[in-house]
Design an enzyme around this catalytic site. Structure first.
Site, mmCIF file in Angstrom:
data_model
loop_
_atom_site.group_PDB
_atom_site.id
_atom_site.type_symbol
_atom_site.label_atom_id
_atom_site.label_comp_id
_atom_site.label_asym_id
_atom_site.label_seq_id
_atom_site.Cartn_x
_atom_site.Cartn_y
_atom_site.Cartn_z
ATOM 1 N N SER A 119 48.939 -48.881 -61.790
ATOM 2 C CA SER A 119 47.669 -48.611 -62.461
ATOM 3 C C SER A 119 47.371 -49.712 -63.472
ATOM 4 C CB SER A 119 47.705 -47.251 -63.152
ATOM 5 O OG SER A 119 48.859 -47.114 -63.938
ATOM 6 N N HIS A 140 46.076 -46.131 -55.162
ATOM 7 C CA HIS A 140 46.238 -45.516 -56.479
ATOM 8 C C HIS A 140 45.989 -44.008 -56.406
ATOM 9 C CE1 HIS A 140 44.942 -45.315 -60.951
ATOM 10 N NE2 HIS A 140 46.238 -45.179 -60.845
ATOM 11 N N GLU A 152 42.316 -44.307 -54.796
ATOM 12 C CA GLU A 152 41.584 -45.575 -54.901
ATOM 13 C C GLU A 152 42.316 -46.595 -54.035
ATOM 14 O OE1 GLU A 152 39.531 -45.666 -59.325
ATOM 15 O OE2 GLU A 152 41.674 -46.041 -59.211
ATOM 16 N N ASN A 190 40.454 -45.103 -64.121
ATOM 17 C CA ASN A 190 41.091 -45.397 -65.412
ATOM 18 C C ASN A 190 40.178 -46.180 -66.348
ATOM 19 O OD1 ASN A 190 43.402 -44.025 -64.843
ATOM 20 N ND2 ASN A 190 44.612 -45.814 -64.282
HETATM 21 N N1 3HC Z 1 52.343 -30.888 -61.028
HETATM 22 C C1 3HC Z 1 52.148 -30.374 -59.807
HETATM 23 N N2 3HC Z 1 51.195 -29.458 -59.518
HETATM 24 C C2 3HC Z 1 50.452 -28.998 -60.548
HETATM 25 C C3 3HC Z 1 50.629 -29.469 -61.863
HETATM 26 C C4 3HC Z 1 51.629 -30.465 -62.087
HETATM 27 N N3 3HC Z 1 51.863 -30.990 -63.280
HETATM 28 N N4 3HC Z 1 49.755 -28.820 -62.669
HETATM 29 C C5 3HC Z 1 49.058 -27.989 -61.883
HETATM 30 N N5 3HC Z 1 49.472 -28.089 -60.615
HETATM 31 C C6 3HC Z 1 48.945 -27.379 -59.455
HETATM 32 C C7 3HC Z 1 49.183 -25.895 -59.499
HETATM 33 O O1 3HC Z 1 50.435 -25.543 -58.956
HETATM 34 C C8 3HC Z 1 48.027 -25.377 -58.651
HETATM 35 O O2 3HC Z 1 48.322 -25.546 -57.280
HETATM 36 P P1 3HC Z 1 47.742 -24.476 -56.198
HETATM 37 O O3 3HC Z 1 46.246 -24.509 -56.299
HETATM 38 O O4 3HC Z 1 48.266 -25.002 -54.873
HETATM 39 O O5 3HC Z 1 48.310 -23.177 -56.596
HETATM 40 C C9 3HC Z 1 46.891 -26.356 -58.949
HETATM 41 O O6 3HC Z 1 47.520 -27.519 -59.493
HETATM 42 C C10 3HC Z 1 45.922 -25.794 -59.956
HETATM 43 O O7 3HC Z 1 46.677 -25.471 -61.111
HETATM 44 P P2 3HC Z 1 46.332 -24.284 -62.124
HETATM 45 O O8 3HC Z 1 45.518 -23.248 -61.408
HETATM 46 O O9 3HC Z 1 47.560 -23.857 -62.823
HETATM 47 O O10 3HC Z 1 45.536 -25.021 -63.260
HETATM 48 P P3 3HC Z 1 44.136 -25.725 -63.260
HETATM 49 O O11 3HC Z 1 43.160 -25.041 -62.392
HETATM 50 O O12 3HC Z 1 43.865 -25.900 -64.692
HETATM 51 O O13 3HC Z 1 44.401 -27.149 -62.622
HETATM 52 C C11 3HC Z 1 44.892 -29.448 -62.875
HETATM 53 C C12 3HC Z 1 45.390 -28.027 -63.077
HETATM 54 C C13 3HC Z 1 44.629 -29.709 -61.395
HETATM 55 C C14 3HC Z 1 45.994 -30.374 -63.375
HETATM 56 C C15 3HC Z 1 43.557 -29.606 -63.693
HETATM 57 O O14 3HC Z 1 43.770 -29.232 -65.024
HETATM 58 C C16 3HC Z 1 43.003 -31.020 -63.645
HETATM 59 O O15 3HC Z 1 42.325 -31.405 -62.702
HETATM 60 N N6 3HC Z 1 43.292 -31.789 -64.713
HETATM 61 C C17 3HC Z 1 42.833 -33.190 -64.799
HETATM 62 C C18 3HC Z 1 43.800 -34.058 -64.059
HETATM 63 C C19 3HC Z 1 43.375 -35.493 -64.054
HETATM 64 O O16 3HC Z 1 42.360 -35.896 -64.597
HETATM 65 N N7 3HC Z 1 44.213 -36.325 -63.420
HETATM 66 C C20 3HC Z 1 43.988 -37.761 -63.384
HETATM 67 C C21 3HC Z 1 44.744 -38.432 -64.468
HETATM 68 S S1 3HC Z 1 44.569 -40.187 -64.418
HETATM 69 C C22 3HC Z 1 45.797 -40.718 -63.404
HETATM 70 O O17 3HC Z 1 46.624 -39.975 -62.937
HETATM 71 C C23 3HC Z 1 45.828 -42.182 -63.113
HETATM 72 C C24 3HC Z 1 46.998 -42.874 -63.737
HETATM 73 O O18 3HC Z 1 46.988 -44.216 -63.292
HETATM 74 C C25 3HC Z 1 46.950 -42.881 -65.242
#
Ligand code: 3HC
Length: 284
Positions: A119, A140, A152, A190
């Site tokens: 990233s 990505h 990506e 990002n």
């Molecule tokens: N690891 C694995 N699975 C996870 C998890 C984790 N840390 N957190 C949540 N999950 C899974 C759950 O098990 C659930 O799976 P299921 O639908 O199959 O049962 C699903 O995600 C939904 O979880 P919840 O119902 O408990 O919770 P939410 O509805 O709040 O969703 C989330 C959790 C998907 C993490 C949501 O909060 C979200 O979309 N957050 C934003 C994440 C984001 O922006 N990610 C991008 C970050 S930038 C990046 O990664 C790039 C890097 O280069 C920096």
């Protein structure tokens, strides 16, 4: 060539999530890290989460065993030699990547594509390490990689059209939506997301609001699924700092300078959920 067996290099947060996503999509996975115990830990986490999902009826019975049976964890680099595709998720340091790519390049069949999940580092520079630069590309994923649908796809300047096509198709085959992006610091997500997380850390640093309130504000006022500081803890404060530094160093634009709390937390070793503490505390 059909891609059946995929190596993932690095069993950290991203390697673990990508292994999970691939195995769920019926791919055979070789998960490599320098120590077998890192792989065992990653596979153990996937297994525990899937066991819970089975109990709750979120996935069909037998999913856990099927997924786990498709992931071979290994601390032996030679086990990667016969794969059809590689996704590299090792530590974000060019010297470490150079060592890995040099060994990898000599070992793999000539037609095999190497995708990097970096990233923050230049994909063009990574491609140039190898004798197969036209078959090196950015792929990505987003954390949690087993859940987030986007990939990506970032060609280096040397990447061939055939390699791009292969990675677009593979992304779709594993249930993701690929978006092609030219190489540039932060790519798309990002470049937009990190300044938001960085600004949240500046607001905290300036004492304008408490961490919980900043997150509540963005969840309830802007519809973010999680607050920016919790998100920072999810991706890793070290990763957030590395991406901010890349945006800042590559563009020279002071708007990307990292907020002091990012540096403080990293210096303290409080890297977010993976260490049990970051902007917030987490139960181990
Ligand atoms: N690891 C694995 N699975 C996870 C998890 C984790 N840390 N957190 C949540 N999950 C899974 C759950 O098990 C659930 O799976 P299921 O639908 O199959 O049962 C699903 O995600 C939904 O979880 P919840 O119902 O408990 O919770 P939410 O509805 O709040 O969703 C989330 C959790 C998907 C993490 C949501 O909060 C979200 O979309 N957050 C934003 C994440 C984001 O922006 N990610 C991008 C970050 S930038 C990046 O990664 C790039 C890097 O280069 C920096």
């Amino acid at each position: 060539m059909e891609i059946k067996k995929i190596a993932i290099l690095g069993a950290g947060t991203m390697g673990q999530g990508i292994a999970w996503a691939l195995a769920l999509a019926s791919k055979e996975v070789v998960l490599y890290d320098i120590k077998q115990e890192f792989c065992d830990r990653a596979i153990g986490t996937i297994s525990k989460s899937l066991a819970k999902a089975e109990e709750k009826g979120k996935v069909t019975a037998g999913t856990k065993d099927a997924v786990i049976s498709r992931i071979q964890g290994t601390g032996n680099f030679e086990d990667v030699a016969d794969v059809d595709f590689v996704i590299e998720c090792v530590f974000e340091n060019m010297d470490v990547k150079k060592e890995v790519y040099t060994k990898l390049d000599k070992m793999l069949r000539p037609e095999v594509v190497i995708a990097t999940n970096t990233s923050s580092l230049s994909i063009t520079e990574i491609a140039a390490i190898t004798e197969r630069p036209s078959q090196v590309i950015g792929m990505h994923f987003f954390n949690p990689a087993n859940v987030m649908k986007l990939v990506e796809v970032i060609p280096a300047v040397q990447t061939s059209e055939e390699t791009i096509e292969t990675v677009m198709e593979l992304s779709k085959a594993i249930g993701k939506t690929p978006v092609k992006v030219k190489e540039g610091p932060g790519f798309v997500v990002n470049r937009i997301l990190l300044p938001g997380m960085n600004e949240a850390a500046f607001i905290l640093y300036e004492g304008l609001a408490a961490a919980e309130d900043i997150d509540t504000a963005m969840k309830l006022g802007a519809g973010w699924p999680m607050g920016p500081l919790t998100l920072c803890d999810l991706v890793g404060v070290d990763i957030a700092l590395a991406v901010c530094n890349t945006l800042y160093n590559e563009t020279g634009d002071p708007k990307y300078r990292p907020a002091p709390p990012f540096k403080q937390l990293v210096r303290a070793g409080w890297l977010g959920m993976k260490t049990g503490k970051g902007f917030f505390e987490y139960k181990k």
